[in-house]
Design a protein around this motif. Structure first.
Motif: not given
Length: 258
Positions: A56-76
């Protein structure tokens, strides 16, 4: 909160729609978990013969959610996210029903990976594709796995090393997608393709999909040995006997899925 994944079933076809339009359908943990769970359910659902993944919306899929990735910057945390994504993509390949990506807009990074992981893809002429991780210091290593199995090595490396967007026409030339259609027709064209596949024996389609991916990883002699065994087992199925008898009698087959 709106549902982040929508499902609509009609005429033996299940359409799963990514529904995070404000985030350009970025693959958050929640969305990947929902998509993985829904595909797992569909695997056991005998009423579904083909799956369409849309957005839905203008894009099919922009990949991973980068904000979410940076919210928990740990190896695990990173290991968990990429393991989940890898499991999802393998779920698509391993699903005993064909999966068609319906691409109406931009598909980048893991979104491009989603397209490459699907068995087939239909795109609007305005759709664009890229693996732009290199531009932000994060090489698209997991998208590379699916991309390099869909297009030639040099084409894949060019996409991965430059991060540049390519057109739907170019994506079709490379083999990343199957068909390019007018934007207004992408949904109808995808459903028409899905409908043609849904009319086939579901058992035969499942056998063929599994065999296609397994033989592709084998050397030539092993692939022929394996494929010969698959065809022998397929010939012993009721649907094969029904299909051949129907062809000889010039009538429509009546599939039982056995």
């Amino acid at each position: 909160m709106p549902e982040i994944l929508l499902r609509h079933d009609s005429d033996d076809i299940a359409t799963l729609t990514l529904n995070r339009p404000d985030a350009r359908n970025a693959l958050s943990i929640g969305l990947m978990e929902a998509l993985d769970a829904e595909l797992g359910s569909i695997a056991e659902d005998q009423s579904v013969k083909v799956v369409i993944i849309a957005g839905n919306g203008p894009a099919f899929c922009a990949g991973h959610d980068l904000r979410e990735l940076r919210a928990t910057p740990t190896r695990a945390a990173y290991e968990a996210v990429f393991a989940l994504c890898s499991r999802l993509m393998q779920r698509i390949v391993g699903l005993p029903k064909p999966v068609i990506a319906q691409v109406h807009g931009v598909a980048t990074a893991a979104g491009c990976q989603l397209v490459a992981s699907a068995d087939l893809a239909v795109a609007a002429e305005t759709a664009r594709f890229a693996t732009p991780g290199v531009d932000i210091g994060l090489f698209c290593s997991t998208p590379m796995v699916a991309l390099s199995r869909s297009v030639g090595r040099k084409a894949a490396m060019e996409m991965l090393l430059t991060g540049e967007l390519i057109s739907a026409a170019r994506a079709a030339e490379l083999g990343l997608i199957n068909r390019v259609v007018d934007g207004a027709e992408v949904s109808a064209a995808t459903r028409a393709l899905a409908g043609r596949i849904a009319a086939k024996s579901p058992l035969t389609v499942a056998i063929g999909k599994q065999a296609f991916y397994r033989q592709a990883e084998m050397d030539l002699a092993s692939a022929y040995d394996y494929a010969s065994g698959v065809m022998t087992r397929n010939m012993l199925a009721r649907d094969a006997a029904e299909g051949i008898d129907a062809f000889l009698a010039k009538r429509q087959p009546r599939w039982t899925g056995t």
